[in-house]
Design an enzyme around this catalytic site. Structure first.
Site, PDB file in Angstrom:
ATOM      1  CG  ASP A   1      -2.051   1.072   1.057  1.00  0.00           C
ATOM      2  OD1 ASP A   1      -2.307   1.541  -0.071  1.00  0.00           O
ATOM      3  OD2 ASP A   1      -2.640   1.444   2.090  1.00  0.00           O
ATOM      4  CB  ILE A   2       3.925   2.128  -1.949  1.00  0.00           C
ATOM      5  CG1 ILE A   2       4.784   1.033  -1.314  1.00  0.00           C
ATOM      6  CG2 ILE A   2       4.727   3.377  -2.264  1.00  0.00           C
ATOM      7  CD1 ILE A   2       5.506   1.433  -0.055  1.00  0.00           C
TER       8      ILE A   2
END
Length: 188
Positions: A77-78
């Site tokens: 979940d960058i």
């Protein structure tokens, strides 16, 4: 749940630089608490940087994600909101490890590529593979970093070369961190 997974990840990463240290995790009744070191008030989602500043931040992001990957983990979940400035510094820290997991199975082999998966993470920063329902891997963390860098400088930097390389990478391939650093260093 996600917070318990996040606590396990913080505990595992306690020696890693550029992530806040977990001070406590526990449950009171049905409410879980996770106490971390206090960081600055701003994340990369709340700033607009010059191309040079964005490239500099990008170099920090690559260092952080390479360290995370060396510990056999992918973030999944960058995005700009998950990079937070330190207190009184320009250092950035990676946070929010709720979706984080190992990319190796119990035998040390790379996990198998799976399709038909629901979108994991944030659509705007998810790679083409993830949006097509393919399980995230290291290439997708790197693609999301490139997208994050473009976002924080309002697209003053075009990182299609990095994104294309990540797009063409095998599911179980290791990103070319040094090559990506070279591309960003030219923009400083």
């Amino acid at each position: 749940g996600l917070l318990a997974n996040e606590a396990r990840i913080y505990r595992y990463l306690m020696t890693m630089n550029k992530i806040p240290k977990m001070r406590w995790f526990g449950t009171t009744g049905q409410i879980s608490f996770l106490v971390l070191d206090l960081l600055g008030d701003e994340s990369l989602s709340s700033v607009c940087l010059s191309a040079s500043e964005a490239a500099s931040s990008g170099l920090q992001m690559i260092d952080i994600i390479e360290d995370l990957h060396s510990r056999k983990l992918i973030h999944r979940d960058i995005k700009p909101a998950n990079f937070v400035f330190g207190r009184d510094s320009d250092d950035i820290y990676l946070v929010d490890f709720g979706f984080c997991r190992s990319y190796e199975d119990a035998n040390g082999a790379h996990v198998a590529e799976k399709t038909g998966k629901s979108l994991l993470g944030t659509h705007e920063f998810a790679s083409h593979h993830v949006r097509q329902g393919i399980e995230p891997s290291r290439r997708d963390d790197m693609w999301s970093i490139a997208k994050t860098i473009e976002y924080i400088c309002n697209n003053a930097i075009d990182l299609n070369e990095i994104k294309q390389e990540c797009h063409n990478m095998d599911f179980n391939g290791s990103p070319h961190y040094d090559r990506f650093r070279e591309i960003l260093t030219k923009m400083l």
